[in-house]
Design an enzyme around this catalytic site. Sequence first.
Site, PDB file in Angstrom:
ATOM      1  CE  LYS A   1      11.868  16.356   0.239  1.00  0.00           C
ATOM      2  NZ  LYS A   1      13.070  15.640   0.604  1.00  0.00           N
TER       3      LYS A   1
ATOM      4  CE  LYS B   1      15.134   8.958  -2.869  1.00  0.00           C
ATOM      5  NZ  LYS B   1      16.338   9.319  -1.885  1.00  0.00           N
TER       6      LYS B   1
ATOM      7  CG  ASP C   1      11.002  13.044  -0.009  1.00  0.00           C
ATOM      8  OD1 ASP C   1      11.317  13.065   0.994  1.00  0.00           O
ATOM      9  OD2 ASP C   1      11.719  12.883  -1.012  1.00  0.00           O
TER      10      ASP C   1
ATOM     11  CD  GLU D   1      14.128  15.346  -3.715  1.00  0.00           C
ATOM     12  OE1 GLU D   1      13.293  15.133  -2.800  1.00  0.00           O
ATOM     13  OE2 GLU D   1      15.230  14.506  -4.086  1.00  0.00           O
TER      14      GLU D   1
ATOM     15  NE  ARG E   1      19.596  19.305   0.056  1.00  0.00           N
ATOM     16  CZ  ARG E   1      20.618  18.821   0.275  1.00  0.00           C
ATOM     17  NH1 ARG E   1      22.159  19.110   0.478  1.00  0.00           N
ATOM     18  NH2 ARG E   1      20.531  17.492   0.822  1.00  0.00           N
TER      19      ARG E   1
END
Length: 460
Positions: free
Chosen positions: A227, A239, A250, A311, A313
Amino acid sequence: MTVQFKNKTPAAAIAITVVDRAAFQALSASLPAPTRQWLATVGFSGAPDTQALVPGPDGKLAQVFAGVSGANAPFALAHLPLALPAGSYWLDASAGLSVDAEAAALSWELGGYQFDLYKKAKREPATLVMADSPEAQRGLALATAITATRDLVNTPAEHMGPEELAKAAQLLAKQHGAKFSQIVGDALLKKNFPAVHAVGRAAARAPRLIELNWGNPKHPRIAIVGKGVCFDTGGLNIKGGEGMRQMKKDMGGAANALGLATLIMALKLPVRLQLLIPAVENAISGNAYRPGDIVPTRKGLNIEIGNTDAEGRVVLSDALAYASEGKPELIIDLATLTGAARVALGAQLPALFSKHFDTARDLVDLGLKLDDPLWHMPLWAPYKGGIESTIGDIVNTGKSALAGAINAALFLEYFVPENQDWLHIDLFAWNDGARPGRPVGGEAQTIRTLLAYLEQRFTA
């Protein structure tokens, strides 16, 4: 490098005697009386992650005693490089414990790690001089992959966007003779990666699918998917400030995927490797994807967007579908996917999902043995009802906050064929507290364990 290979130990190098509590107790009676008295004065007992500096008659440092929990542990010597005075040291195996060459090189290099791209390092780490060997070279290879992974995660999003992540993969491909390619921007729609495009289209920096291929076509095929959300605002479901603070990490799944790929290629595992990274920035603008939207996917399933902050997944769905088309013997995906996994297991234990219970048990045992842990979580089929959509095939959020990590894993399972062997790892990619060899910041998690598993599976 904080490890130097030399055939002969320099005369100026200082000896390190490695002990645990039991070894120190057995050794202490044979030590010279002044040394024994000094160690008693400073309270050294061989406790893990401690050291005692013993002066010589001239007052200069003459010897070091280092306490460890185990001589062959991957972080055995990690407390020393930034604690000892600058200079050269060597491991004296004539007394105390003998440290495995791989563990010595690995732990020393990790102990000397400092992220100094923007801030000058506080000091130079001490240097370990040791003989060259295949085991020591393997330790260095492991450390190189781990520190490179940390650097990627630690680099702010301003300097580590989708394009920079692609350049890191391209450099890796060049180093190891792999084939690099990428699909950028609106070309994602033409090449049928609509979910990756939907999440990344709002950002000023174009989304992309990064691909690296390496290895002998005759060898078993494996696919690694990471990812690569280079920054996650949460999208229109934005957020809060605290939740957004560390979202440069991330892309930690992509960084770890690159780290694992590095090791596979550097150690020349007999596999045919496909590395895939859907790289995006989840941003906000007039064309951002919205809650309630239906996003098509490469597999043909339509995703209802319950929350734009789920987002990861969504972008992984296209990458997993693409990886499955090659019918590999194994797919591994690594992702900083859910806060729910962190609530359940904390920062140090990545969540492992596997279709095969025996494989999961073997990986958990291997992770504990290597001090690179992960923990088995269930693909609990009865929870699939929680991600059913009334207007699409599947929704990217569960109906409640319960079992969030499981819901995310079940979502991804829809994009992997039923007979496809697959491992999903939901990791944190970050140390939230400092330990020897593991400073606060980006971290490589599970890649040593996954490497060992792949070696057992494909070279046995």
